[in-house]
Design a protein around this motif. Structure first.
Motif, PDB file in Angstrom:
ATOM      1  N   GLY A 284      -6.831   0.124  -1.867  1.00 53.80           N
ATOM      2  CA  GLY A 284      -7.048  -1.447  -2.019  1.00 53.80           C
ATOM      3  C   GLY A 284      -6.397  -2.205  -1.075  1.00 53.80           C
ATOM      4  O   GLY A 284      -6.928  -3.153  -0.570  1.00 53.80           O
ATOM      5  N   PHE A 285      -4.941  -2.092  -1.090  1.00 49.78           N
ATOM      6  CA  PHE A 285      -4.385  -3.150  -0.417  1.00 49.78           C
ATOM      7  C   PHE A 285      -4.385  -2.782   1.338  1.00 49.78           C
ATOM      8  O   PHE A 285      -4.203  -3.785   1.985  1.00 49.78           O
ATOM      9  CB  PHE A 285      -2.591  -2.625  -0.840  1.00 49.78           C
TER      10      PHE A 285
ATOM     11  N   LEU B 181      -5.815   2.491 -11.987  1.00 52.70           N
ATOM     12  CA  LEU B 181      -5.524   1.271 -10.999  1.00 52.70           C
ATOM     13  C   LEU B 181      -4.561   1.310  -9.840  1.00 52.70           C
ATOM     14  O   LEU B 181      -4.650   0.883  -8.820  1.00 52.70           O
ATOM     15  CB  LEU B 181      -5.030  -0.036 -11.977  1.00 52.70           C
TER      16      LEU B 181
ATOM     17  N   MET C 255       2.512   1.592  -3.456  1.00 54.71           N
ATOM     18  CA  MET C 255       1.831   2.103  -4.539  1.00 54.71           C
ATOM     19  C   MET C 255       1.258   3.579  -4.171  1.00 54.71           C
ATOM     20  O   MET C 255       1.430   4.328  -5.205  1.00 54.71           O
ATOM     21  CB  MET C 255       0.489   1.333  -4.705  1.00 54.71           C
TER      22      MET C 255
ATOM     23  N   ALA D 269      -5.246   1.009  -6.019  1.00 52.38           N
ATOM     24  CA  ALA D 269      -4.446  -0.132  -5.221  1.00 52.38           C
ATOM     25  C   ALA D 269      -3.926   0.211  -3.902  1.00 52.38           C
ATOM     26  O   ALA D 269      -3.544  -0.466  -3.017  1.00 52.38           O
ATOM     27  CB  ALA D 269      -3.275  -0.653  -5.989  1.00 52.38           C
TER      28      ALA D 269
ATOM     29  N   SER E  10       0.700  -1.383  -0.102  1.00 50.80           N
ATOM     30  CA  SER E  10      -0.103   0.244  -0.111  1.00 50.80           C
ATOM     31  C   SER E  10       0.626   1.225   0.089  1.00 50.80           C
ATOM     32  O   SER E  10       0.607   2.139  -0.718  1.00 50.80           O
ATOM     33  CB  SER E  10      -1.033   0.128   1.362  1.00 50.80           C
TER      34      SER E  10
END
Length: 238
Positions: free
Chosen positions: A51-52, A44, A19, A48, A16
């Motif tokens: 999202g992570f 994306l 990213m 991410a 995370s």
């Protein structure tokens, strides 16, 4: 037991953060003539980041509160992706951006995330709060929409900020650690104010371009790890 747990779960946090750093330097408005990505790849990459964090929360929690936390983070990640695909770089609006339907969709996803977060924090209210803590919670509840209206003069954005204020106030008065979750919620409010500053007469450049993303991601990181820390402490020993 500790070492396998670190190997199994910390990579999601590392991914995370990695990213997030990559997004900050590779997004179009930060590259400034250097290497930049856009379109689907940027969407994306941005999604991410939080999202992570959602994946980390899913792996490290259980029960209803864990599910709600994952929902909060997933909705935020989807909101980030929508803002990345909006007509404005990095989701930072300029004149007329409020009419961008993709930007509005991102705002709706964040509003839904705030509602889920309020449910989580109300389910985990602190058993006792001091008068000063209650006063600060009330101040945060009022400050979010009041500050937003000063910055934007827009009733619809101010309505969104009512949810932002509710999220921040309930986070501060919840039983989750204030110096993670409470501060994280306040940082979230600050990052939104930096975005909103581009709607009105307050020219804070170059602060919004420089600070929105790191302040926002720090907020999400503090909230996710703070809630997970508390919920993990209540799991039965294996």
């Amino acid at each position: 037991m500790v070492k396998p747990a670190l190997i199994e779960h910390r990579p999601w946090l590392l991914a995370s953060v990695t990213m997030s750093i990559a997004y900050y330097f590779l997004s179009d408005n930060q590259a400034d003539g250097g290497f930049a990505i856009g379109g689907v790849w940027l969407m994306l990459l941005k999604g991410a980041c939080v999202g992570f964090l959602a994946l980390y929360a899913w792996r490290r929690t259980s029960g209803t509160d864990g599910v709600i936390l994952v929902l909060v983070l997933v909705l935020s990640a989807l909101g980030d992706m929508a803002l990345a695909m909006s007509s404005q770089e990095d989701g930072v609006p300029s004149t007329g951006a409020a009419l961008d339907p993709i930007f509005l969709a991102g705002g709706a996803l964040f509003a839904a995330s705030h509602i889920a977060a309020v449910v989580l924090y109300l389910r985990n209210r602190r058993s006792s709060t001091t008068a000063s803590q209650k006063m600060l919670g009330a101040a945060l509840l009022i400050a979010a929409p009041a500050g937003t209206y000063v910055l934007t003069k827009d009733p619809m954005i101010t309505l969104y900020a009512v949810l932002l204020g509710a999220m921040t106030a309930t986070a501060w008065t919840s039983r989750f650690p204030r110096y993670r979750v409470g501060i994280g919620a306040i940082l979230f409010m600050v990052s939104d104010w930096l975005i909103f500053s581009d709607f009105g007469a307050f020219d804070l450049a170059p602060l919004p371009d420089l600070l929105i993303w790191p302040v926002y991601f720090a907020a999400q990181l503090l909230i996710a790890t703070g809630v997970v820390q508390t919920l993990r402490g209540e799991l039965p020993a294996k």
